[in-house]
Design a protein around this motif. Structure first.
Motif, mmCIF file in Angstrom:
data_model
loop_
_atom_site.group_PDB
_atom_site.id
_atom_site.type_symbol
_atom_site.label_atom_id
_atom_site.label_comp_id
_atom_site.label_asym_id
_atom_site.label_seq_id
_atom_site.Cartn_x
_atom_site.Cartn_y
_atom_site.Cartn_z
ATOM 1 N N PHE A 32 26.325 71.071 88.638
ATOM 2 C CA PHE A 32 25.474 71.518 87.533
ATOM 3 C C PHE A 32 25.857 70.771 86.243
ATOM 4 O O PHE A 32 25.942 71.364 85.178
ATOM 5 C CB PHE A 32 25.593 73.036 87.347
ATOM 6 N N THR A 41 19.504 71.667 89.600
ATOM 7 C CA THR A 41 19.280 72.853 88.773
ATOM 8 C C THR A 41 19.648 74.084 89.589
ATOM 9 O O THR A 41 19.660 74.045 90.835
ATOM 10 C CB THR A 41 17.799 72.963 88.373
ATOM 11 N N ALA A 81 23.682 80.274 87.272
ATOM 12 C CA ALA A 81 24.127 79.828 88.594
ATOM 13 C C ALA A 81 25.026 80.839 89.302
ATOM 14 O O ALA A 81 25.088 80.865 90.539
ATOM 15 C CB ALA A 81 24.866 78.496 88.463
#
Length: 223
Positions: A32, A41, A81
């Protein structure tokens, strides 16, 4: 497969993730960090992970642990995330306190990367003894590399004899199917040695994993 744990880093598509997990990868890494050719992403990573979980369920192979690689990331980036991941892997200037706080805040384990050029760098890892669940010893990026890892650069693995910590560690940096056996052989007698990590060493081009090289790397690591 027994032997050291294997992390395949810089996964960008579901086919790579599934092939690596099927071959016995213990960790899969998602980058990331926008400047990397392996950047994904959180949305793209989520799609890959959904396909991977379905394949694991259908075929009965074990789900690897899922690692997100970050460089001095902010809370927003981490929070987007975190729900997908089992581990944060930090490659920036994150202090031991910061690593510890973020692991607790987001309910993930923490891997802290330590760039190595000499024994002093290895000894410095002791600062993260309480803060990280795993230490990742990586080669220091060459000048102007623009990314903290995945540069295909190795370091002198014998320097790791200076590590006296109890926190498990992973070796990264310039590993390939050809040399990983040697790296493992030099570390396997050490109690804290956990495994190996590869990114560019199993690619046909930057960011493009080669399934045959991934399989060969896992086999050489665990063999």
């Amino acid at each position: 497969m027994s032997g050291p744990l294997v992390k395949i880093c810089g996964v960008k598509d579901a086919a790579t993730a599934i092939d690596a997990a099927r071959a016995g990868a213990d960790f899969l890494g998602f980058v990331f960090f926008r400047k990397s050719p392996r950047f994904v992403t959180p949305e793209a990573a989520e799609e890959i992970i959904l396909d991977l979980k379905q394949a694991a369920f259908d075929e009965g192979f074990a789900m690897p642990r899922l690692v997100g690689l970050f460089v001095d990331a902010g809370e927003k980036e981490l929070s987007e995330a975190a729900p997908l991941l089992t581990h944060f892997q930090f490659h920036g200037h994150e202090s031991p306190e910061r690593c510890s706080e973020l692991g607790l805040e987001f309910g993930v384990e923490v891997i802290k990367a330590i760039p190595v050029t000499g024994k002093g760098d290895v000894s410095d890892a002791s600062d993260y003894e309480e803060a990280a669940d795993i230490i990742l010893f990586d080669a220091k990026p060459p000048p102007g590399a623009g990314q903290p890892g995945g540069n295909g650069v190795s370091f002198d693995w014998t320097l790791l004899s200076a590590y006296e910590g109890e926190t498990p560690y992973i070796v990264a940096g310039g590993l390939t199917p050809e040399n990983v056996g040697e790296a493992v052989k030099g570390q396997k007698s050490r109690e804290a040695f956990l495994g190996v990590d590869v990114s560019s060493g199993v690619e046909s081009a930057p960011g493009k994993k080669d399934d045959a090289l991934v399989k060969a790397f896992i086999s050489a690591s665990k063999g």
